[in-house]
Design an enzyme around this catalytic site. Structure first.
Site, mmCIF file in Angstrom:
data_model
loop_
_atom_site.group_PDB
_atom_site.id
_atom_site.type_symbol
_atom_site.label_atom_id
_atom_site.label_comp_id
_atom_site.label_asym_id
_atom_site.label_seq_id
_atom_site.Cartn_x
_atom_site.Cartn_y
_atom_site.Cartn_z
ATOM 1 N N ASP A 1 -11.166 -6.486 10.677
ATOM 2 C CA ASP A 1 -11.204 -7.925 10.928
ATOM 3 C C ASP A 1 -12.487 -8.366 11.627
ATOM 4 O O ASP A 1 -13.133 -9.333 11.213
ATOM 5 C CB ASP A 1 -9.961 -8.361 11.719
ATOM 6 N N ASP B 1 0.821 -1.216 0.000
ATOM 7 C CA ASP B 1 0.000 0.000 0.000
ATOM 8 C C ASP B 1 0.850 1.261 0.000
ATOM 9 O O ASP B 1 0.334 2.352 -0.164
ATOM 10 C CB ASP B 1 -0.925 0.005 1.224
HETATM 11 O O1 LIG Z 1 -3.449 1.254 4.734
HETATM 12 C C1 LIG Z 1 -3.051 0.237 5.285
HETATM 13 C C2 LIG Z 1 -2.828 0.143 6.675
HETATM 14 C C3 LIG Z 1 -2.355 -1.051 7.200
HETATM 15 N N1 LIG Z 1 -2.089 -2.130 6.396
HETATM 16 C C4 LIG Z 1 -1.575 -3.390 6.988
HETATM 17 O O2 LIG Z 1 -2.363 -3.820 8.080
HETATM 18 C C5 LIG Z 1 -1.598 -4.684 8.912
HETATM 19 C C6 LIG Z 1 -1.886 -4.439 10.398
HETATM 20 O O3 LIG Z 1 -1.314 -3.248 10.860
HETATM 21 P P1 LIG Z 1 -0.549 -3.123 12.271
HETATM 22 O O4 LIG Z 1 -0.115 -1.742 12.437
HETATM 23 O O5 LIG Z 1 0.455 -4.187 12.398
HETATM 24 O O6 LIG Z 1 -1.728 -3.342 13.307
HETATM 25 P P2 LIG Z 1 -1.893 -4.361 14.524
HETATM 26 O O7 LIG Z 1 -2.666 -3.672 15.591
HETATM 27 O O8 LIG Z 1 -0.638 -4.969 14.947
HETATM 28 O O9 LIG Z 1 -2.808 -5.425 13.796
HETATM 29 C C7 LIG Z 1 -3.911 -6.120 14.289
HETATM 30 O O10 LIG Z 1 -5.113 -5.366 14.218
HETATM 31 C C8 LIG Z 1 -5.480 -4.914 12.917
HETATM 32 C C9 LIG Z 1 -6.822 -4.236 13.037
HETATM 33 O O11 LIG Z 1 -6.695 -3.005 13.662
HETATM 34 C C10 LIG Z 1 -5.569 -6.055 11.940
HETATM 35 O O12 LIG Z 1 -5.792 -5.548 10.654
HETATM 36 C C11 LIG Z 1 -4.269 -6.819 11.952
HETATM 37 O O13 LIG Z 1 -4.339 -7.900 11.072
HETATM 38 C C12 LIG Z 1 -3.995 -7.307 13.358
HETATM 39 O O14 LIG Z 1 -2.784 -8.020 13.410
HETATM 40 C C13 LIG Z 1 -0.147 -4.474 8.506
HETATM 41 O O15 LIG Z 1 0.285 -5.620 7.811
HETATM 42 C C14 LIG Z 1 -0.203 -3.288 7.583
HETATM 43 O O16 LIG Z 1 0.779 -3.342 6.604
HETATM 44 C C15 LIG Z 1 -2.304 -2.034 5.027
HETATM 45 O O17 LIG Z 1 -2.071 -2.966 4.289
HETATM 46 N N2 LIG Z 1 -2.792 -0.861 4.500
#
Ligand SMILES: O=c1ccn([C@@H]2O[C@H](COP(=O)(O)OP(=O)(O)O[C@H]3O[C@H](CO)[C@@H](O)[C@H](O)[C@H]3O)[C@@H](O)[C@H]2O)c(=O)[nH]1
Ligand SMILES: [Mn+2]
Length: 911
Positions: free
Chosen positions: A611, A245
């Site tokens: 999710d 992205d």
């Molecule tokens: O515009 C965006 C924003 C985020 N992501 C991806 O979303 C994922 C999750 O982001 P992260 O910052 O790691 O969030 P976490 O809080 O650690 O993630 C948990 O919580 C999220 C919901 O808030 C879920 O989407 C994730 O799968 C889950 O692991 C990462 O792979 C990002 O690369 C994208 O692809 N596009």
């Protein structure tokens, strides 16, 4: 908005696409990699042949799959075996005839529910019921016994207590029926990987999302990709899609390096059967060379591979270092053309295919899984819906290029820790008896690199080992965003089949027979509503359903056609070039306009915790999900270990929940019509969306002890011995449910306590901010639309939340902590001044204040540990607020005393 749509409408997109080659041409690297092909004859050939390989997808009409038609006949047999399994008899074992054993083994169920021992679960349930009764009695007592000289305090406290009771019920009852599961990988193999026959395991498309190479280091993503490419599964059935992205050339180049390194890494993993297959984590392990008989060459080859990996790391780091400073003219690829993604918010869609059937084979000449780089089109004025949007783009690209019937979704930092994870999931999804009703298999999230005491409850074990197991006994775990294997058809918005035991007998070897399928599908309709078209003639029906499908899925005929192939696969007739062109089409930013994407299909939009919504939608349609916890954790990720990052993560989750709560899809009011969501499952979903609101009573409750100490009032009247029984009983029942829960789940008491603490810390900071922000969005959203939109378009990994809130989040807990400490000092000095008789009533208040302080202790530690970095402004604000607050009460105090009577109480602080 309008401006954006007008300028970059669909017509314009096409122009844009012809301007930029649909596939990034290779050759920007000085050293060409065989897997990286320029579009043209070689590339076409590569795609063509590799796609053709997959024309006979999973068990439909392959020679060996006659057994699928047979399944129905032998249903009774399996039921018998099932029954035998439940009797604890692990299947028939007539050892006189080995062939018979084989045959029977292939018919055994692939997994089994393991109920929790009744000696553990029954006392637990009894205590829950007892706690409910005690709670009712307690609340009755509290309501009937107001404190007349402190009505405000009393009222506040009982409102809080009623809310806590309510949220406890929401949290507790979905845990009524927890279960464990057991899988039989050997039976899966016996059933679908028969010797001398084609492998019948279903293909799987892996989806990995990344957005910001600075916050999500390419080396981390590379490790994830490598662990995927090396999974223990037939290579030709695996494809890996990386969604970028950030449209970052850095990510792209790192991926290209990764593809090259995979040619050495994958055969090494498979040769020595190592775990985990992410090199960074693997080489961090201490290896005992004397344990198990390792092959003689192992030590040597491991050392060589370690060196190779280090060199790979150097190359990746060089790419990252180069990416630190953007050249003024933007990035230039090595072939001299500018990188199409130079403007991350305004760029065409990009796709590049690495490896795969006719791409670069590994150093031993074996085929490698296909690896696809995807960066969806971004244009100003289009909402792209963050991760959910990225995932939906991947669904479509993968449908066009490989169309595996299942897909595994991982965040870029979650690597495959157990190379058999996909097989574990297939034990449920490919189960001929029950598999067809399963929409996804969720694995628990496990983490590396968390501090030993897990100060901020990052591991979340209470959720993953207690709540999720509980839900598995109801209708299945919620989807948590990563580590989840989906059934593609479930993401297309279909309902589960009515009769799980009847196998689909549709065969679709070639594209032209789609008509037959369409007839079938149109009867079900994408939402499952029966559109009875029995009488309509086939052609008309075909046309009607086609229109219907396009409205639903968008204007790509190839994509729409692919959705009809329940068992996956790609039509052999289409040329790879046209497929790639179509893939670019389906990731254009206008593609989803006026379709059901994000509202009814795919990942659902409308919340930053996409999710929860996505899983909820499926459960409402009647699907069930499965929780799978192999002994060796299937996937492992990283978690934020510092206080402010953690609070920000929790803030984002809570804000997502508040968004869902106020949305059309709120579990409070959505999905009653179908009646397919089990009520305990609904409880759990309601709980996940209302929990942030608990922050308000929690904040009040944490302030109460300080107020009580400073004013010498209390939230309850002088208590009789009889009444004190309620308190003791309640206390014991709370403690007992906790202990019994730990007993059946195996969670440790420390983990449980950390969770309690963080519940308070997160509650009075992150959750509180989430509620306020959520309300602002709802209420002010109408007036200040423009402002909200412009903030929302900047979604560099939820950047707005990260950057702006991190200092303010610390203020409420700090304030609470200080006023309670002040309260304790004031109370004690007051008691010292007043002599021994005042110690009795003081005790209750001190206990109450200690409850707060003890819960906030990790927060205090976090604050102390980062003293040099704690911004002065936070300290100043907190001290200021706390002293204003204390002073206020000290001022009011004498006034309150006057009404009380002659009892002249001394103020503990400054009198
Ligand atoms: O515009 C965006 C924003 C985020 N992501 C991806 O979303 C994922 C999750 O982001 P992260 O910052 O790691 O969030 P976490 O809080 O650690 O993630 C948990 O919580 C999220 C919901 O808030 C879920 O989407 C994730 O799968 C889950 O692991 C990462 O792979 C990002 O690369 C994208 O692809 N596009
Ligand atoms: Mn993460």
């Amino acid at each position: 908005m309008l401006y954006g749509k007008m300028t970059y409408g669909r017509g314009h997109d096409d122009e844009e696409n012809s301007q930029f080659p649909p596939v990034i041409a290779g050759g920007f690297r000085s050293k060409p990699v065989s897997g990286e092909f320029p579009i043209g004859s070689h590339g076409e050939q590569m795609l063509a042949s590799s796609l053709h390989k997959r024309v006979h997808p999973y068990p439909v009409s392959e020679p060996g799959s006659a057994k699928w038609d047979e399944t129905r006949k032998r249903g009774w047999k399996e039921k018998m075996d099932d029954w035998k399994m439940q009797q604890g008899n692990l299947g028939p074992e007539p050892d006189d005839d080995p062939d018979a054993v084989m045959v029977d083994e292939t018919r055994q169920p692939l997994s089994r529910k393991v109920p929790i021992a009744s000696s553990k679960i029954n006392p637990y349930r009894m205590i829950i019921v007892a706690r409910l009764v005690i709670l009712a009695l307690f609340l009755r007592y509290r309501i009937l016994n107001p404190v007349h000289d402190a009505i405000g305090l009393w009222l506040t406290s009982i409102i809080c207590e009623i809310w806590f009771a309510f949220s406890w019920i929401l949290d507790q009852f979905p845990k009524w029926l927890p279960i464990d599961r057991e899988t039989y990988l050997d039976r899966l193999s016996l059933r679908y990987e028969r010797e001398g026959e084609p492998n019948m395991l279903a293909p799987v498309d892996f989806f990995v999302s990344t957005v910001d190479p600075m916050k999500e280091p390419p080396l981390v993503t590379a490790n994830t990709i490598l662990s995927i490419l090396a999974v223990d599964y037939p290579v030709e059935k695996i494809s890996c899609y990386l969604s970028d992205d950030g449209a970052s050339m850095c990510t792209f180049e790192a991926l290209s390096e990764t593809a090259e390194f995979a040619r050495k890494w994958v055969p090494f993993c498979k040769k020595f059967n190592i775990e985990p297959r992410a090199p960074e984590m693997y080489f961090a392990l201490k290896v005992d060379y004397l344990k198990d008989k390792v092959q003689p060459t192992f030590v040597k080859e491991r050392r060589a591979m370690k060196r190779e990996y280090e060199e790979f790391k150097v190359r990746i780091n060089a790419i990252v270092a180069k990416a630190q400073k953007v050249p003024p003219e933007g990035w230039i690829m090595q072939d001299g053309t500018p990188w199409p993604g130079n403007n991350t918010r305004d760029h065409p869609g990009m796709i590049q295919v690495f490896l795969g059937h006719s791409g670069g084979h590994d150093v031993e000449g074996n085929e490698l899984p296909r690896l696809v780089y995807v960066s969806r089109e971004k244009r100003p004025g289009f909402a792209h819906h963050k991760k959910a949007g990225a995932m939906n783009a991947l669904i479509r690209v993968s449908a066009v290029l490989t169309n595996a019937p299942f897909m595994l979704n991982l965040d870029c930092d979650h690597y495959v820790n157990n190379s058999k994870a996909v097989r574990e999931a297939m034990c449920f999804l490919m189960d001929p008896q029950t598999g067809k009703k399963v929409c996804y298999v969720q694995f628990p999230q496990r983490f590396d690199g968390i501090d030993k005491h897990d100060r901020y409850a990052n591991r979340n074990t209470v959720f993953f080992d207690i709540n999720m197991k509980g839900l598995d006994g109801v209708q299945g775990p919620v989807y948590v965003g990563t580590g989840c294997v989906f059934r593609r058809q479930a993401l297309y918005g279909y309902e589960p089949p009515k009769d799980p035991k009847r196998p689909k007998m549709v065969s679709c070897d070639c594209c032209p027979c789609f008509g037959r399928r369409k007839t079938k599908e149109s009867k079900r309709g994408a939402n499952g509503e029966a559109t009875n078209l029995e009488g309509v003639d086939d052609d008309k029906q075909l046309l009607m359903s086609q229109m219907n499908f396009e409205k639903r899925f968008g204007q790509s005929a190839i994509f729409v056609t692919s959705t009809l192939m329940e068992e996956g696969g790609v039509p052999p007739s289409s040329s790879p070039a046209s497929l790639l062109k179509e893939a670019i089409h389906v990731i254009s930013c206008g593609y989803e306009d006026k379709t059901d994407w994000g509202t009814e299909l795919g990942w659902i939009y409308g919340s930053i915790t996409e999710d929860i919504l996505t899983g909820f939608k499926m459960h409402c349609r009647g699907w069930r999900s499965i929780y799978c916890m192999p002994k060796r954790p299937a996937f492992k990720g990283s978690a934020p270990i510092n206080l402010s990052d953690r609070l920000n993560q929790v803030l984002r989750w809570a804000l997502g929940s508040v968004e869902i709560f106020f949305s059309r899809h709120s579990p409070v009011w959505y999905g009653y019509k179908e009646g397919k969501l089990k009520w305990l499952e609904r409880f759990a979903y309601v709980n996940t969306t209302v929990y942030p609101f608990t922050s308000i009573p929690l904040l009040a409750y944490c302030t109460l002890p300080a107020i009580c100490l400073l004013t010498d009032k209390f939230i309850m009247p002088e208590i009789s011995t009889f009444a004190s029984l309620f308190f003791i009983a309640l206390f014991i029942s709370i403690f007992a449910t906790g202990i019994l829960e730990l007993r059946w789940s195996g969670v440790s008491i420390e983990e449980w306590w950390r969770n309690e603490q963080f519940w308070v810390i997160g509650g009075i900071s992150a959750h509180l901010f989430a509620v306020v922000q959520g309300l602002l969005k709802i209420l002010a959203g109408i007036d200040t639309n423009f402002t909200v939109t412009s903030k929302a378009t900047d979604d560099e990994e939820f950047g707005e939340l990260y950057a702006f809130k991190w200092t303010t989040l610390l203020i409420p807990p700090t304030t609470i902590l200080i006023i309670n400490l002040v309260g304790v000092v004031a109370g004690v000095s007051d008691a010292i001044n007043n002599g021994y008789q005042s110690w009795g009533p003081l005790f209750g208040k001190l206990f109450f204040a200690f409850w707060v302080i003890v819960h906030l202790y990790p927060f205090l530690k976090g604050l102390m540990g980062r003293q040099n970095r704690t911004p002065t402004i936070v300290v100043i604000w907190s001290v200021l607020l706390a002293s204003i607050f204390s002073l206020l009460w000290v001022r009011i105090d004498p006034f309150v005393m006057k009404t009380k009577g002659p009892d002249t109480k001394q103020c503990g602080i400054n009198c």
